[in-house]
Design an enzyme around this catalytic site. Sequence first.
Site, PDB file in Angstrom:
ATOM      1  CB  SER A 187      -1.107  -0.069   1.051  1.00 39.36           C
ATOM      2  OG  SER A 187      -0.170   0.381   2.444  1.00 39.36           O
ATOM      3  CE  LYS A 237      -3.110   2.253   4.905  1.00 36.68           C
ATOM      4  NZ  LYS A 237      -2.370   1.280   5.219  1.00 36.68           N
TER       5      LYS A 237
END
Length: 208
Positions: free
Chosen positions: A126, A163
């Site tokens: 990701s 993230k």
Amino acid sequence: MEFKDILKSLRTEKGLSQTDLAKITGLTRSAIGMYEVGKREPNFETLEILADFFNVDMNTLLGKNSITNKLAPNVHGLYSINTRKIPLLGKIACGKPIMTEECFEGYVQAGTNIRVDFCLVAKGDSMINARIYDGDIVFIRQQPEVENGEIAAILIDGGVTLKRVYYYDTSIELRAENPKYRPMIFKKDEYHQFKILGKAIAFQADIV
């Protein structure tokens, strides 16, 4: 100096016995004894407890400021390489949060110019648009907040994920660096569901 020597020095400077230190910190006397003779390495939680008690940072506690390697000093054309040991604490998810034991797995050598507290191994895809790939080592500076748009290691439901963090008036967005993953949005009354562990400072990758 190594951790075992630093711990003993800090303890004796305060005039404490191993039993005294154990009672104050909640650690066992036998564990402290093994730390001080080098028979056992501390996990991340123990490092936090000891750093807080002695009012020092983890770099000081682990002796990270010491030079651990030099290449041919005083030889023309060759340069010394200054490194220090960064505690490796397991894996971090680049995708869905995964369970990770906050336990000491070893050390990773890194340059002394990198001011970080621990590192984790990236897992998943990701964060590929930030050039962080599966298997890369991500170095984290421990801090409870990051600036808008910075990459952070985040604890969610017992799992740790990597993230970018974006702040809005009424919410926080945790965004991947891969468009196939949807952002994670938390409203103000949901902030307790996650915790920022620290800021991603650097990563280390293999050349293939």
